[in-house]
Design an enzyme around this catalytic site. Structure first.
Site, PDB file in Angstrom:
ATOM      1  N   GLU A 123       1.026  -1.187   0.007  1.00 35.82           N
ATOM      2  CA  GLU A 123       0.108   0.011   0.037  1.00 35.82           C
ATOM      3  C   GLU A 123       0.854   1.597   0.127  1.00 35.82           C
ATOM      4  O   GLU A 123       0.349   2.043   0.550  1.00 35.82           O
ATOM      5  CB  GLU A 123      -0.845   0.000   1.190  1.00 35.82           C
ATOM      6  CG  GLU A 123      -1.938  -0.959   0.853  1.00 35.82           C
ATOM      7  CD  GLU A 123      -1.576  -2.531   1.436  1.00 35.82           C
ATOM      8  OE1 GLU A 123      -1.687  -3.175   0.364  1.00 35.82           O
ATOM      9  OE2 GLU A 123      -1.182  -2.860   2.410  1.00 35.82           O
ATOM     10  N   GLU A 182       4.387 -11.227  -3.985  1.00 32.89           N
ATOM     11  CA  GLU A 182       3.454 -11.954  -4.778  1.00 32.89           C
ATOM     12  C   GLU A 182       3.397 -11.577  -6.013  1.00 32.89           C
ATOM     13  O   GLU A 182       2.223 -11.190  -6.672  1.00 32.89           O
ATOM     14  CB  GLU A 182       2.378 -10.901  -3.996  1.00 32.89           C
ATOM     15  CG  GLU A 182       1.995 -11.301  -2.405  1.00 32.89           C
ATOM     16  CD  GLU A 182       0.928 -10.402  -1.904  1.00 32.89           C
ATOM     17  OE1 GLU A 182       0.628  -9.035  -2.270  1.00 32.89           O
ATOM     18  OE2 GLU A 182       0.308 -10.977  -0.825  1.00 32.89           O
ATOM     19  N   GLU A 262       2.291 -13.881   5.211  1.00 30.38           N
ATOM     20  CA  GLU A 262       1.325 -12.802   5.816  1.00 30.38           C
ATOM     21  C   GLU A 262       0.189 -13.263   6.267  1.00 30.38           C
ATOM     22  O   GLU A 262      -0.725 -13.389   5.416  1.00 30.38           O
ATOM     23  CB  GLU A 262       1.084 -11.652   4.390  1.00 30.38           C
ATOM     24  CG  GLU A 262       2.230 -10.923   3.964  1.00 30.38           C
ATOM     25  CD  GLU A 262       2.041  -9.977   2.661  1.00 30.38           C
ATOM     26  OE1 GLU A 262       0.753  -9.973   2.437  1.00 30.38           O
ATOM     27  OE2 GLU A 262       2.666  -9.438   2.180  1.00 30.38           O
TER      28      GLU A 262
END
Length: 627
Positions: A123, A182, A262
């Site tokens: 983010e 990811e 995570e």
């Protein structure tokens, strides 16, 4: 197959110490499905913390709280753009002193799981990739594009030699290193790119370093994100079936330790969303279940921190959604680093599986409600161009932020009205070309705004030759998915009635530099300053010293949207009108106990009549908290 997987789970880390190694080592025991630390079975419990979101002054405090919660390790990202904001200029000082952070973690007896990217998501603005990459025409990010690979290789040639002494085998505390982040979520699915990263990391860090991947809990993500020679781990939260998630990891990594890289303790907020929260009982119950299975777990986040300045990212699924300034994340440690009930519940779970450090949890940092501060108007942004800009760049058609080398913040685009507009006339962004928000004035009079994906049309009135100013705000580049090539500014022609607007003057604005140098508090104001204005306008005030410099929270009741600086430091964006976040976190170390504390506000829409700010001793992160 599933029965055998569950068998592996129950015996994970039950392996014997076959070698009795005395040298420092961290390896994978594929036979017994566990990690080995110094030749002994090892199961880690880790938490994510981002040094880039926490003032350096508080690093030790946060790390100590994580250690006292019973964690063995921390997991950290390295945001490339945080250290190389300008191409070729690398900054590892102050709040960017990564090695000092690693040293503090080492002193606190915390191991480190390093996630150097180059892409990190998090983010964070553009997922950690520097915006100057977009100056390369047609660059394909996160792929084997030679231009992109060269930039990555150059960056790793700076970063990785700094990390080598901190590897566990070399006497440091880095036990494993993630390759990319990811990657299975990216559209490219370019395994040649992953092979290149693997090679570069092995060259600098050695082939003995444990390299791993992290991907979401789907077959597609695991297929695209994993690569032979990189240990495949999975990530998932409280809403996933734990057995099914680890069964998926087993299909891609048949032997070795189970790892959730995570495990989501909370979630992020976007402007306009409700404040995200994840139930404490669900978090602690899932943690206990995974530890019982012998899994290694990293909790994301353990402390989130703050998106100071312009560092927030954004998502773009059906529309552009920027992330708020607070990265509290409903994490076990709050945005201000305070222990929460969630932290205590997690610690209670951990101590049923291992001994935790003896002693009390360090307390919350002290908070202070400094009360109200009155502001005075400085002037609208169009009248202050000489303060923020060395002069305009001229072009027939508008240029992007990237073409102007103004990667963050604001650019003012200026042109003249091509004809008389006695009646309201449509100003249109026909190709959704405002990235991300534009504040439009004619001859200094605010006329309205355009907003990416939301407001593509507004009305203009004026006379031929009138000056039209369009202040464009970069609200944060997309950090996830297929839209990370996120150019900012006016990226397509604007149409006024039937006219394509041309002959632009563009002013890249160094607002942060001017404020850091003392502006506007060095000014002697002559105009009437008690009237708020409509449109982008600066205001200033002073918080008088009170003898304490404690953390506080700034509430901008009835202010619409903008940016705040205290003592030259950019606290981030406020937008209480959209929410959910209603306060900005102000770290105590920013404040002076002996000198006036200078406050500067750029209100982009309309300031309230009262021109007051309120310093509180608690955060308000929900729309429902508005008063």
């Amino acid at each position: 197959m599933y029965a055998s997987v569950l068998f592996f789970v129950t015996v994970s880390c039950a392996c014997s110490t076959a070698h009795g190694l005395s040298e420092r080592s961290f390896t994978i025991d594929y036979k017994n499905n566990c990690f080995l630390k110094d030749g002994h079975p090892f199961q880690y419990i880790s938490g994510s913390i981002h040094y880039s979101r926490i003032p350096r002054f508080y690093w030790k405090d946060r790390l100590l709280k994580m250690y006292m919660a019973g964690l063995d390790a921390i997991q950290i990202y390295v945001p490339w753009n945080f250290h190389e904001t300008v191409e070729g200029i690398h900054n590892f000082t102050g709040d960017r002193d990564l090695e000092h952070f690693l040293d503090l973690a080492n002193q606190t007896d915390l191991l480190v799981i390093l996630r150097p990217g180059p892409y990190i998501c998090a983010e964070w603005e553009m997922g950690g990739l520097p915006a100057w990459l977009l100056q390369r025409n047609n660059i394909r990010l996160r792929s084997a594009d030679p231009v992109y690979l060269q930039a990555v290789t150059n960056w790793f040639a700076v970063l990785l030699p700094k990390m080598t002494p901190w590897l566990y085998a070399n006497g440091g505390n880095i036990i494993s290193v993630q390759v990319e982040n990811e990657y299975g979520s990216d559209y490219a699915c370019d395994h040649n790119y992953m092979r290149h990263l693997r090679t570069v990391l092995q060259v600098y860090l050695g082939k003995g370093t444990v390299l791993f991947t992290t991907d979401g809990n789907t077959d597609k993500e695991m297929t695209c994100g994993t690569l032979e020679g990189l240990y495949a781990t999975v990530d998932f939260g409280t809403g996933d079936n734990i057995t099914e998630a680890f069964n998926r990891q087993r299909r891609f990594e048949p032997r070795g330790p189970l790892v959730n890289s995570e495990y989501y303790t909370g979630w992020l907020d976007h402007w306009g969303d409700e404040h995200a929260m994840v139930d404490t009982q669900k978090v602690s119950r899932g943690l206990a279940e995974m530890l019982n299975m012998g899994a290694n777990i990293n909790m994301y986040m353990f402390e989130g921190g703050t998106n100071f300045g312009y560092w927030n990212g954004a998502d773009h699924d059906t529309k552009f959604r920027p992330v708020v300034t607070s990265y509290d994340y409903d994490a076990p440690l709050s945005e201000a680093g305070d222990p929460t009930e969630k932290l205590l519940a997690i610690r209670d779970v951990i101590k049923t599986f291992k001994a935790i450090p003896f002693g009390p949890m360090p307390p919350a940092t002290p908070k202070f409600a400094y009360g109200f501060v009155m502001l005075t108007k400085v002037g609208n942004i169009s009248s202050l161009l000489d303060t923020f800009s060395v002069g305009p760049v001229q072009s027939k058609y508008p240029l992007t932020f990237e073409e102007l080398k103004q990667f963050y913040g604001f650019v003012l685009y200026q042109t003249t009205l091509p004809r008389d507009l006695t009646k309201p006339t449509l100003l249109i962004s026909p190709l959704n070309g405002i990235r991300d928000r534009a504040y439009v004035s004619v001859n200094g009079v605010f006329q309205g705004l355009l907003e990416r994906d939301t407001i593509l049309v507004m009305n203009i009135t004026g006379r031929q030759g009138d000056i039209m100013d369009i202040l464009v705000e970069n609200m944060g580049r997309v950090n996830f998915g297929s839209h990370i090539n996120d150019y900012k500014g006016v990226i397509g022609n604007l149409i006024l009635g039937q006219d394509v607007l041309t002959d632009w003057k563009m002013y890249p604005l160094d607002i942060d530099g001017a404020i850091a140098a003392g502006w506007p508090h060095t000014l002697r104001l002559h105009e009437e300053t008690n009237r708020p204005s409509i449109g982008p306008t600066f205001y200033m005030g002073t918080l008088q010293p009170s003898g304490v410099a404690w953390d506080t929270f700034l509430k901008l009741n009835e202010w619409k949207k903008g940016q705040v600086w205290i003592n030259g430091v950019n606290l981030g964006r406020y937008w209480p009108a959209r929410g959910p976040q209603q306060t900005l976190y102000v770290p105590g170390p920013l404040l002076s106990t002996t000198l006036p504390n200078n406050i500067t506000v750029l209100e982009l829409e309309e300031a309230p009549v009262h021109l007051r700010l309120l310093f509180m001793d608690r955060p308000l992160l929900k729309v429902a908290d508005k008063s």
